[in-house]
Scaffold this motif. Structure first.
Motif, mmCIF file in Angstrom:
data_model
loop_
_atom_site.group_PDB
_atom_site.id
_atom_site.type_symbol
_atom_site.label_atom_id
_atom_site.label_comp_id
_atom_site.label_asym_id
_atom_site.label_seq_id
_atom_site.Cartn_x
_atom_site.Cartn_y
_atom_site.Cartn_z
ATOM 1 N N ALA A 48 0.814 -1.337 -0.035
ATOM 2 C CA ALA A 48 0.098 0.022 -0.062
ATOM 3 C C ALA A 48 1.005 1.242 0.106
ATOM 4 O O ALA A 48 0.557 2.223 -0.479
ATOM 5 C CB ALA A 48 -1.128 0.081 1.402
ATOM 6 N N ARG B 255 2.338 1.712 -3.559
ATOM 7 C CA ARG B 255 1.062 2.155 -4.271
ATOM 8 C C ARG B 255 1.237 3.671 -4.152
ATOM 9 O O ARG B 255 1.219 4.583 -5.192
ATOM 10 C CB ARG B 255 -0.148 1.667 -4.002
ATOM 11 N N THR B 256 1.155 4.119 -2.871
ATOM 12 C CA THR B 256 1.210 5.622 -3.056
ATOM 13 C C THR B 256 2.265 6.342 -3.308
ATOM 14 O O THR B 256 2.077 7.359 -3.857
ATOM 15 C CB THR B 256 1.039 5.837 -1.079
ATOM 16 N N VAL C 254 2.059 6.370 -7.415
ATOM 17 C CA VAL C 254 1.002 7.230 -7.807
ATOM 18 C C VAL C 254 1.318 8.633 -7.519
ATOM 19 O O VAL C 254 1.187 9.544 -8.506
ATOM 20 C CB VAL C 254 -0.436 7.016 -7.291
ATOM 21 N N ASP D 279 -1.721 2.423 -10.317
ATOM 22 C CA ASP D 279 -2.432 1.782 -9.142
ATOM 23 C C ASP D 279 -3.310 0.296 -9.238
ATOM 24 O O ASP D 279 -2.811 -0.366 -8.516
ATOM 25 C CB ASP D 279 -3.260 3.037 -8.681
ATOM 26 N N LEU E 15 -0.439 -2.253 -9.318
ATOM 27 C CA LEU E 15 0.239 -2.602 -8.143
ATOM 28 C C LEU E 15 -0.960 -3.323 -7.300
ATOM 29 O O LEU E 15 -0.587 -4.127 -6.380
ATOM 30 C CB LEU E 15 0.703 -1.271 -7.452
ATOM 31 N N LEU E 16 -2.258 -2.929 -7.212
ATOM 32 C CA LEU E 16 -3.192 -3.439 -6.583
ATOM 33 C C LEU E 16 -3.164 -4.941 -6.680
ATOM 34 O O LEU E 16 -3.380 -5.916 -5.717
ATOM 35 C CB LEU E 16 -4.643 -2.767 -6.582
ATOM 36 N N GLN F 157 -0.322 -6.644 -5.330
ATOM 37 C CA GLN F 157 -0.426 -6.830 -3.896
ATOM 38 C C GLN F 157 -1.246 -8.159 -3.376
ATOM 39 O O GLN F 157 -0.863 -8.811 -2.689
ATOM 40 C CB GLN F 157 -0.982 -5.456 -3.432
#
Length: 209
Positions: free
Chosen positions: A134, A137-138, A141, A189, A192-193, A196
């Protein structure tokens, strides 16, 4: 479209290299500071200060420093800036995830004879992966936008369309660049989700589901 594709690949390369280096540095730092609350507070405070510095100002500071080695503008300062901006979400999420691992699981791992390194590798990191990802991802982005600003120091990428659109008063280039950056951020995003979810241990995924 050929130009947009070429600039998109440049953009992806800058962000991928910078965030990749940030993961290699930030995750070990996040793990290490779980052993010392004072060190954790200091590291997170410094990382928070860095992320508040405007990107243009950071590029401006690096130009005279990196000029000493002939890299004042272009790819290198862009990668360094994005690496620095990526540290806070990655370090903070890693620290939080490792620190919040259930103590009972640590005790169980210790009880079956695992060494601290084995516990970290086989128990703590797998459980921490969703939170660490997470943070990644932050960072990705957020820094796709920062990489667009790096065009002003000759780093390339989709920011070139935006900067040319502004300088030439050409709304087509400006809109094309802005849309391309936004679409790239959304696509990254979602990718990567997906990654994840693939990296999350199956038992943890079932439990959350």
């Amino acid at each position: 479209m050929d130009t947009i594709l070429e600039l998109t690949l440049q953009h992806i390369q800058i962000v991928a290299v910078a965030v990749g280096l940030a993961i290699l540095t930030g995750v070990p730092i996040g793990i290490a500071i779980t052993q010392d609350q004072r060190a954790a507070d200091t590291v997170l405070y410094i990382a928070a200060i860095i992320i508040t510095v405007p990107s243009i100002a950071l590029f401006g500071v690096m130009i005279p420093i990196l000029s000493l080695i002939g890299q004042g503008i272009g790819y290198v300062p862009a990668v360094i800036a994005i690496l620095l901006y990526s540290q806070l979400p990655i370090i903070r999420n890693t620290y939080t995830a490792i620190a919040n691992v259930d103590p009972a699981l640590r005790e169980a791992a210790r009880g079956i004879g695992m060494t601290p390194l084995q516990r970290l590798r086989q128990v703590e990191i797998p459980l921490a992966i969703p939170v660490i990802m997470a943070g990644v991802r932050t960072a990705v982005v957020m820094n796709i936008g920062v990489a667009a600003i790096a065009a002003y120091i000759g780093a390339g990428g989709l920011g070139q369309l935006i900067s040319r659109g502004i300088s030439q008063t050409d709304p087509r280039q400006l809109v094309a660049g802005a849309l391309a950056v936004s679409i790239l951020a959304i696509a990254a995003d979602f990718f990567l989700l997906w990654l994840q979810k693939r990296l999350t241990p199956r038992g943890l995924s079932v439990k959350r589901g």
